[in-house]
Write an enzyme that holds these catalytic residues in place. Structure first.
Site, PDB file in Angstrom:
ATOM      1  N   ASP A  44     -75.829  68.519  23.808  1.00  0.00           N
ATOM      2  CA  ASP A  44     -74.421  68.926  23.823  1.00  0.00           C
ATOM      3  C   ASP A  44     -73.544  67.932  23.061  1.00  0.00           C
ATOM      4  O   ASP A  44     -73.825  66.733  23.035  1.00  0.00           O
ATOM      5  CB  ASP A  44     -73.948  69.025  25.279  1.00  0.00           C
ATOM      6  CG  ASP A  44     -72.629  69.762  25.418  1.00  0.00           C
ATOM      7  OD1 ASP A  44     -72.290  70.556  24.524  1.00  0.00           O
ATOM      8  OD2 ASP A  44     -71.928  69.536  26.421  1.00  0.00           O
ATOM      9  N   ASN A  46     -72.311  68.504  19.704  1.00  0.00           N
ATOM     10  CA  ASN A  46     -72.363  68.565  18.240  1.00  0.00           C
ATOM     11  C   ASN A  46     -71.006  68.920  17.630  1.00  0.00           C
ATOM     12  O   ASN A  46     -70.555  68.297  16.659  1.00  0.00           O
ATOM     13  CB  ASN A  46     -73.407  69.594  17.793  1.00  0.00           C
ATOM     14  CG  ASN A  46     -74.818  69.165  18.120  1.00  0.00           C
ATOM     15  OD1 ASN A  46     -75.135  67.986  18.097  1.00  0.00           O
ATOM     16  ND2 ASN A  46     -75.676  70.123  18.424  1.00  0.00           N
ATOM     17  N   THR A  90     -78.713  82.022  25.857  1.00  0.00           N
ATOM     18  CA  THR A  90     -78.324  83.431  25.883  1.00  0.00           C
ATOM     19  C   THR A  90     -76.807  83.576  25.887  1.00  0.00           C
ATOM     20  O   THR A  90     -76.290  84.642  25.530  1.00  0.00           O
ATOM     21  CB  THR A  90     -78.913  84.121  27.134  1.00  0.00           C
ATOM     22  OG1 THR A  90     -78.633  83.314  28.305  1.00  0.00           O
ATOM     23  CG2 THR A  90     -80.423  84.280  27.012  1.00  0.00           C
ATOM     24  N   ASN A  92     -74.844  81.590  24.042  1.00  0.00           N
ATOM     25  CA  ASN A  92     -74.326  81.173  22.732  1.00  0.00           C
ATOM     26  C   ASN A  92     -73.981  82.344  21.823  1.00  0.00           C
ATOM     27  O   ASN A  92     -73.304  82.158  20.798  1.00  0.00           O
ATOM     28  CB  ASN A  92     -75.331  80.260  22.022  1.00  0.00           C
ATOM     29  CG  ASN A  92     -75.387  78.856  22.593  1.00  0.00           C
ATOM     30  OD1 ASN A  92     -76.379  78.156  22.436  1.00  0.00           O
ATOM     31  ND2 ASN A  92     -74.326  78.430  23.285  1.00  0.00           N
ATOM     32  N   TRP A  93     -74.421  83.553  22.178  1.00  0.00           N
ATOM     33  CA  TRP A  93     -74.027  84.733  21.397  1.00  0.00           C
ATOM     34  C   TRP A  93     -72.519  84.967  21.465  1.00  0.00           C
ATOM     35  O   TRP A  93     -71.967  85.707  20.642  1.00  0.00           O
ATOM     36  CB  TRP A  93     -74.774  85.969  21.907  1.00  0.00           C
ATOM     37  CG  TRP A  93     -76.259  85.923  21.683  1.00  0.00           C
ATOM     38  CD1 TRP A  93     -77.208  85.686  22.629  1.00  0.00           C
ATOM     39  CD2 TRP A  93     -76.959  86.118  20.448  1.00  0.00           C
ATOM     40  NE1 TRP A  93     -78.461  85.713  22.063  1.00  0.00           N
ATOM     41  CE2 TRP A  93     -78.343  85.985  20.724  1.00  0.00           C
ATOM     42  CE3 TRP A  93     -76.562  86.397  19.138  1.00  0.00           C
ATOM     43  CZ2 TRP A  93     -79.317  86.117  19.740  1.00  0.00           C
ATOM     44  CZ3 TRP A  93     -77.527  86.523  18.151  1.00  0.00           C
ATOM     45  CH2 TRP A  93     -78.881  86.386  18.454  1.00  0.00           C
ATOM     46  N   ILE A 219     -75.609  71.812  34.450  1.00  0.00           N
ATOM     47  CA  ILE A 219     -76.916  72.150  33.875  1.00  0.00           C
ATOM     48  C   ILE A 219     -76.855  73.377  32.975  1.00  0.00           C
ATOM     49  O   ILE A 219     -77.805  73.656  32.242  1.00  0.00           O
ATOM     50  CB  ILE A 219     -77.983  72.336  34.965  1.00  0.00           C
ATOM     51  CG1 ILE A 219     -77.622  73.469  35.922  1.00  0.00           C
ATOM     52  CG2 ILE A 219     -78.177  71.037  35.739  1.00  0.00           C
ATOM     53  CD1 ILE A 219     -78.707  73.759  36.946  1.00  0.00           C
TER      54      ILE A 219
END
Length: 274
Positions: A44, A46, A90, A92-93, A219
């Site tokens: 995490d 970026n 899932t 991130n879409w 998490i």
């Protein structure tokens, strides 16, 4: 007449050790029984790393590639047997179409660029996640990496692409339901071990150390079944600033913790009588 020795195929060559860290740092001497076998990593920060430098979010993802490679190198050096990396969830879409397209192509290209290096180190690459919606080119690279590295045993890198912990459990429940409906499974015989057999990677051991960068302390739906008794370590560093030394510090912290798995010792009863 002397025989000419036939070179071994590339996949049979003994693994090579990763290059040392440029700083000269070496892995701390921790007995293997105190080293986590399986480390789950949430990569995490970026986007924040890039934006803080006036760069687009995608530049942060690009910088994070070297961090992952160095963490795998550090895992090999300290004796971690499994690294699971949260590459694309899932959820991130929901990001912008531009970022999703970038991440699809980036994950594909990372696998292509780093596959030979991983193979030379003796790393076995696995894929956990859902197939629907993934680009066919991404699936092809994941499957190629799995095939090329399938006989490696130094360390296993599980790339979690289009992965979600709840989705994994829901998919397992559907598969179990089909077995029950077909009469191949007695519902009264379903146990935790039954569910585990239907997860994406049933031979993956439980997570010992759950590591997340960027300072966030959650998490985020990653390996929620496997992390039931994981030790959680949250780092303030953004992912592109992480390297093997970060992993080693987390392993040192892990080694100092008292893992009881629900058991407990009454320390008062051990005190000497006055």
């Amino acid at each position: 007449m002397a025989r000419t020795r036939t070179p071994e195929p590339a996949d049979r060559r003994p693994p090579v050790r990763p290059d040392p860290h440029p700083s000269g740092a070496t892995a701390p001497a921790i007995p293997l029984e105190f080293v986590p076998k399986h480390v789950a990593v949430v990569m995490d920060g970026n986007g924040r790393w890039a934006n803080a430098r006036g760069l687009p979010r995608t530049a942060g993802h690009e910088a994070g590639e070297a961090a992952l490679l160095d963490v795998v190198a550090g895992a090999i050096e300290i004796g971690v047997q499994h690294i699971s990396a949260y590459a694309f969830s899932t959820e991130n879409w929901k990001r912008s179409p531009e970022e999703v397209r970038f991440l699809m192509g980036f994950n594909r290209d990372v696998l292509r660029r780093q596959r030979d290096t991983m193979n030379s180190w003796g790393v076995r690459v696995r894929w956990a996640g859902r197939r629907p919606r993934l680009w066919r080119s991404v699936i092809a690279e994941l499957e190629t990496a799995e095939e090329v590295t399938k006989d490696n045993a130094v360390c296993t890198l599980t790339m979690c692409v289009n992965y979600g912990g709840r989705a994994e459990i829901a998919d397992a429940a559907q598969a179990i339901g089909r077995e029950v409906a077909a009469g191949r499974l007695d519902p009264s015989k379903i146990t935790e071990k039954t569910v585990a057999k239907y997860l994406d990677e049933p031979d993956l051991p439980d997570v010992d150390l759950f590591l997340r960068s960027s300072g966030e302390q959650r998490i985020s739906n990653f390996m929620i079944w496997q992390s039931a008794y994981a030790e959680l370590v949250f780092m303030d560093q953004l992912w592109p600033d992480v390297d093997r030394r970060t992993l080693w510090r987390a392993v040192e912290e892990y080694a100092q913790r008292d893992r009881r798995y629900g058991g407990a010792v009454d320390r008062a009863s051990e005190a000497p009588a006055g």
